[in-house]
Each structure stands twice: as C-alpha cells, then as structure tokens.
Design an enzyme around this catalytic site. Structure first.
Site, PDB file in Angstrom:
ATOM      1  N   GLU A   1      -2.528   7.781   6.062  1.00 15.62           N
ATOM      2  CA  GLU A   1      -1.130   7.705   6.503  1.00 15.62           C
ATOM      3  C   GLU A   1      -0.147   7.966   5.360  1.00 15.62           C
ATOM      4  OE1 GLU A   1      -1.454   4.746  10.371  1.00 15.62           O
ATOM      5  OE2 GLU A   1      -0.787   3.893   8.454  1.00 15.62           O
TER       6      GLU A   1
ATOM      7  N   CYS B   1       9.492  11.784 -10.930  1.00 18.58           N
ATOM      8  CA  CYS B   1       9.910  12.505  -9.721  1.00 18.58           C
ATOM      9  C   CYS B   1      11.161  13.339  -9.991  1.00 18.58           C
ATOM     10  CB  CYS B   1      10.161  11.521  -8.580  1.00 18.58           C
ATOM     11  SG  CYS B   1       8.645  10.856  -7.859  1.00 18.58           S
TER      12      CYS B   1
ATOM     13  N   GLU C   1      -6.746   6.755  14.987  1.00 17.30           N
ATOM     14  CA  GLU C   1      -6.505   5.323  15.174  1.00 17.30           C
ATOM     15  C   GLU C   1      -5.755   5.070  16.478  1.00 17.30           C
ATOM     16  OE1 GLU C   1      -4.576   3.155  12.061  1.00 17.30           O
ATOM     17  OE2 GLU C   1      -5.663   4.203  10.466  1.00 17.30           O
TER      18      GLU C   1
ATOM     19  N   ARG D   1       0.870  -1.177   0.000  1.00 16.88           N
ATOM     20  CA  ARG D   1       0.000   0.000   0.000  1.00 16.88           C
ATOM     21  C   ARG D   1       0.905   1.226   0.000  1.00 16.88           C
ATOM     22  NH1 ARG D   1      -2.396   1.132   6.085  1.00 16.88           N
ATOM     23  NH2 ARG D   1      -0.398   1.311   7.126  1.00 16.88           N
TER      24      ARG D   1
END
Length: 682
Positions: free
Chosen positions: A150, A162, A312, A111
């Site tokens: 996050e 980039c 969280e 992720r």
C-alpha cells in the site's frame, strides 16, 4: 495469466506467523485446509524480524513457514517486508525519517514511515528484496512477488533529500529555469526563480495550507508537480525492488497492492511497471455497490482489461472506520464474487488470523480470536473456498467486454481539486461515479480507462470534468469522433493544459472546436441553490425538466445543436446540453451537474440509439449484472445485493449455474444476497 502455477482462483490472504508461536502455526494449517485456503501472503511487515541489525539477516522462520505451506499445498505470495523500516535504521540513519507538512521531523513509528528519497532506505530496501529473491528463487511455493505494501499510505515527505530530488526532477522535466518559470507562471506574486537552489517544496512552510480538510495552494503548477514528483519518487522505490527480484526470478510475476481511487499516486503510470495489478477493497457498510464496481473496473482498466488480483478484503469487520459494522450473512461471499464478476482472478483477505495487539486487533479474520472453526465467519469462508475449488480454472483469464468507457485521470483529479475555485463541492471522483452509477443501474458495462487508452473499441466515451487537456488528447478525441464515436464531457472541461495554465481564447480551450461551443462564465451555486434543465417536448426518453446545481456553465453555441436549456436565473434559456456533429460521430457537452435521474434517462436512451444494450433487458433494483468471456464462452454474473429474494428475467439467455448446476432460463427466483454464474448457452 496470473494463476499459471496454480490454475484456479487463488483463495487465501495475509498471514503473519511471525506474530505467533509454533503450535499456532500447525493449528492454522489445519484450519486453512478446512477453509479451502491455497495461497498465503507472507512477510509483509517482517523487516525488523528478518534484519535485526545492519549486517544480520535471519530468514529461519520464513524458511520453515514456506516449507510447511508448500507441504500442505498452499502457495505463497511473498512480500518484500519493506513497508516499515526497522527501529535500528531510524536510530542510526535518521535520513530515513520523513519530515511532515509543517516541517517537523518524525521519529520512528507507524508504517509507510520512510522518506522515499532517502539513500539509506533505498539501499536497504532493494538489498532486502534481493536477499529474498536469492534465497527463494527456486522454492516451489513461490507464486508471485508482493513489493512493499500500500505505497503512499502515510503522509508525504518534505525533507531536504526530497527538496533536492524535487529540483533534479524539475530540471529533467523542464530543462531550463525559463521553461519552469513559464510553466509555473512564477511572474505572479514575484516568484520568478533565477537559481535552481531557490526552489523549495510546496508545504505548510511555503505555498500550501489546509482548510476544511482540503489542501490549498498559492501556485497550482508547483503543487501539481510536487504531486507528480511524490508519485514518481515512490515509484522509483518500487522499481528498485522490482528489478532486484526480477534479477533472480525473471519468470515470477511482480505486483504491489493498490488502493482503488487513491489520490496520491498516479496508478496509470504505476501499472506500466507491474506484471499484475492487485488492489485492496474495503467498502463501508453503506458504500454504494456501484462505487465498488467502479473501483474494480478502474483497477481492471489499468492494464487494458487484464484480470487483476483482489489482494485484500475483510472477511467481515473492519477496524479503522468510525462505525465498523459486521458484514451480514452472505455479504462477504457476494462481494467476493462481485470482484470476480469484474475481473478478479484471486480472492484474498486481510487477514487469515486476527492479531492480538495493536491497531488491527479488531480487524476481521478468517480465524477469529476464539481460534477455532466454529464461527459464522469461518463457515462462510469455508463455503466460499469450497465453491472456488469447484470452479477450477473455468473463469481464469476471461475478460469483461464493454462498449462504453469512462476516462479517469489522476493528474486531472489533482488539478481539479487544487483549483482555487469555482466550488469546494466539486469532487472529481464523485462526478465520475455519477456517470458510472447511471450506466450500472441500466445494466450497461463500462471500462474505466486513462487518456492513453485505445478508444476505437468503444461506441461511447465519457470524460467527466475534463478540466486538464494533456498534449495530443484533443486531437485524439477529434479523430475518435470523426471515425464515428460518441464523446461526452461536462462543465469545467477544457480549461487548462498539463501545467494548470489556462488556455486562452475561450473555454473549453482545445475542445472548443470538437464541442462546437464556448463558455463565457461559470456560476457556482450554493448547496441550497438549484436550477433546472428544461428539455424540449418530444425528446426521446427524457422528462420535461430535471434539477441541476453545483456548477452551471454559461455557454454559447458555435455549430452545436441545443438539446436542453436552463430554466431559471438570469441565464434561463441558455444551453445546458448540446451536441455537435463531427464526421461520422458526435460530441456532447453537459454544462451542469444534474440530478441522478437525468443521467439515467439520458445515458440509457443515448446507449440504445447506438446499439449498446443492457446485459439483461430489465433487472430489479439492487441486482448487478456483468459478463466475462473466454474462448467464445460467455459467463453471466447476476448478483442480488438485496436482503430479500427477487425475480430475474433472463430475457432469452439461459444456461447452467456454475455454482449449483441448476439450469436457468426465462424467469427465475434469486435469493437475497445470492448470485448466479450462468454459463450461457451458445
């Protein structure tokens, strides 16, 4: 106020119904009621479900769950699902895939796996956010938007997109190659750039290498700017989604969950673009309670003391640490209230129901794998839910008041730990925590703020290891001290400017006049080596000597008064602690890293001399105190982190405990891992 649409401390957490069949949904709603859960965070990682191919969007499952939750009185923190791109996107548009530190192109997996400068990722992520906002803009369950999740939680990206974006970023920052070459000091090692296309990203293929778990660099200026650029690139992704949802829901607040002292992102810059700060709190079993307190205060300080969301925490067990201990009975409740005590207006968990597969299946949840309410964790969660319901809106939007500030700066952090010396033992967050811990143990409230904060509200400002002095900061500190403030900084301060270029003319550079000293050398001690801070007889509240180590600045006074000296080595007798009077205030310089008892003794007497009093006159070890205030009413939090009961002296303060209704005054017994929230008498 965060909770305007549901005026109480929100209680709930991440919920993933897309991982379960329909009968489980209905059972979960039954259990939510039993636990007092009134807010669910939905859709955090559901992008692949919502968009199975480039043209198709399917929100049927989300429609049904939004309706079900609303019918049961549960509000929704709606995430945009963009923290993990779908597999079809990686296959069809490989520009979304990151390139790692060593130049390898990633495949689909994990992720936070998207290149932040991928045109494809930005296009589809902002489109997903807008699709959701169009669909749910009028849904009565919608309370707040949760963008992505996050940010920065995976590796940085070093792809061609980039690299090209970094050149454009550098052009915008410096304007000309001449200025860039000056700022990066490229005359060193023949690195002068004559064409923008010659600039490459600092990575394992160019300027950087990893040793002992730490990234090292040949050119701190280049690497520092890459850190800025990477933080800005992710922020641009966030802003695209922010704007997409605000277009359709201008009055719905927007947040994204931060991660405390997370090194990769400059949260002071991010907070300017967030309606509400939220963060994820995951201390270890042995994390000092003062460190967790500092993280809460850091998050609160990002938006000038505005209450924040605890987005969280785990109901009990975590799953990614080497040893994943259970939270002992009472600890989850206590740590939840620690967050409230320090400014949280929500208590949310990851997760509400445990997953059955993949890497978080053993991460704690309100609903365990057994699937019913007859567990210790569920009973504790239900107790907390009942209590939060009874508290109602009494604490909402109340503020923590502090007369002490600790300056914390991300760019300074990056620069300190990129430095090619003087000691690998120098850790910026640890040095900030040493000061915070001393104040915490003394029961003295502290805000943790950035260098842009208004300092005039504080009697005392501490800037540990202020290595980098940004433009205007020295003047700001001089004016603060001239007006009567007390300023403290430490060894290895005032060394470089914002480009990590040394300010010539003697350390501590722009702070030299304010501090009334100059530093000739910096000695780095081995872990086995120690020196001593020797304090002259009669110094109020201090012992004759203390240990010190790690770094020792060898300083000379230029108007400052010497308050303590070194006891050993060839610099025995040289100043270790000085104070310089300036206008109505004073500036202190601590030239070395002392043992904890020195900071506790010194800061306690320094605060007392300036009328900064502890919240309670004296509390047992392991007891934490803070105050939140609202409309002239003070609420005293007293939290006992000890397993055993303690006697607490309220010191003339008294009132009713909001949780039990018990009247408290004088001395009272506080059970182990228990707390009071005392509505103080006027």
């Amino acid at each position: 106020m965060i909770n305007a649409k549901k005026p109480k401390i929100w209680y709930g957490g991440d919920y993933n119904p897309d991982q379960w069949e329909m009968p489980v949904w209905d059972e979960d709603l039954r259990l939510f009621k039993l636990a007092g859960i009134d807010v669910a965070t939905l859709n955090v990682f559901a992008w692949a479900n919502n968009q199975p191919d480039e043209e198709t969007y399917d929100f049927d499952w989300l429609d049904e769950m939004m309706d079900k939750l609303h019918a049961d009185g549960v509000g929704v923190c709606l995430a945009t699902s963009t923290a993990a791109h779908p597999a079809w996107m990686a296959r069809k548009y490989p520009d979304v895939l990151q390139v790692d530190f060593d130049g390898r192109k990633r495949k689909f997996g994990g992720r936070h796996n998207s290149c932040p400068n991928s045109p494809t990722y930005r296009k589809y992520a902002s489109r997903m956010a807008e699709k959701l906002a169009e669909r749910y803009k009028n849904h009565p369950a919608l309370l707040i938007w949760h963008i992505n999740n996050e940010y920065g939680g995976a590796g940085n990206c070093y792809c061609d997109n980039c690299e090209s974006a970094f050149r454009e970023w550098a052009k915008a920052r410096y304007g000309t190659l001449e200025e860039l070459n000056r700022a990066w000091n490229t005359a060193f090692w023949g690195h002068t750039f004559h064409d923008w296309e010659d600039i490459v990203l600092p990575s394992g293929l160019s300027e950087e290498w990893i040793s002992n778990g730490r990234t090292n660099t040949n050119f701190q200026g280049i690497s520092l700017d890459y850190m800025r650029f990477h933080s800005d690139s992710l922020l641009e992704c966030y802003k695209l989604e922010f704007e997409a949802v605000k277009k359709h829901t201008p009055d719905v607040p927007v947040t994204t969950n931060l991660m405390g002292a997370f090194k990769k992102l400059d949260y002071h810059k991010w907070a300017k673009h967030m309606d509400v700060v939220s963060w994820d709190n995951y201390p270890r079993f042995d994390t000092p309670h003062s460190y967790t307190g500092m993280m809460h205060d850091l998050m609160r300080g990002l938006k000038d003391g505005q209450p924040f969301m605890l987005m969280e925490q785990t109901p009990s067990q975590q799953n990614w640490q080497p040893y994943n201990s259970l939270k002992r009975p009472g600890v989850m409740r206590l740590w939840s209230y620690q967050a409230v005590a320090r400014g949280a207006d929500t208590i949310l968990f990851f997760q509400l129901r445990r997953s059955i597969g993949a890497c978080e299946k053993y991460h704690g949840a309100v609903i365990e794998h057994v699937g019913h309410e007859h567990t210790r964790v569920f009973r504790e969660c239900a107790q907390l839910g009942e209590e939060l319901g009874k508290l109602g809106e009494s604490l909402l939007d109340s503020r923590v008041q502090a007369k002490v500030a600790i300056l914390f700066d991300w760019e300074n952090w990056w620069a300190v730990e990129m430095s090619s010396g003087p000691s690998i033992a120098l850790q910026y967050v640890d040095e900030a925590h040493k000061f915070y811990d001393a104040l915490y143990r003394a029961g003295i409230a502290a805000d943790v703020v950035g260098v842009e904060a208004d300092l005039s509200r504080y009697e005392l400002v501490v800037a540990p290891v202020m290595y980098m002095v940004k433009p205007g900061v020295a003047d700001k500190l001089e004016k603060y001290v001239q007006a009567g403030g007390t300023f403290i900084t430490t060894f290895f301060s005032g060394i470089v400017d914002e480009n990590d270029l040394v300010k010539t003319g003697g350390y501590p550079g722009e702070l030299r006049k304010l501090l009334g000293i100059w530093a000739e050398e910096i000695d780095a001690l081995l872990p086995s080596q120690r020196n001593r801070i020797v304090v002259p007889d009669g110094a109020a509240g201090l012992k004759p000597e203390y240990e010190c180590g790690m770094l020792c600045d060898l300083i000379h006074t230029e108007g400052a008064e010497v308050k303590a000296v070194y006891g050993d080595d060839f610099y025995a007798g040289m100043p270790a602690l000085t104070v310089n009077k300036s206008g109505a205030g004073e500036a202190w310089y601590l030239a070395t890293s002392p043992e904890a008892s020195f900071l506790q003794d010194w800061l306690s007497q320094l605060c007392a001399s300036r009328g900064i009093q502890p919240i309670l006159p004296s509390v047992p070890e392991g007891v934490e105190t803070t105050i939140r205030s609202k409309d002239g009413q003070d609420y005293l939090f007293v939290l006992n982190h000890n397993a055993d009961s303690v006697t607490v002296e309220l010191g003339g303060r008294g009132g009713a405990d909001l949780l039990t209704g018990r009247l408290l005054e004088g001395k009272a017994e506080l059970a182990g891992r228990d707390l009071w929230i005392v509505k103080l008498n006027a």
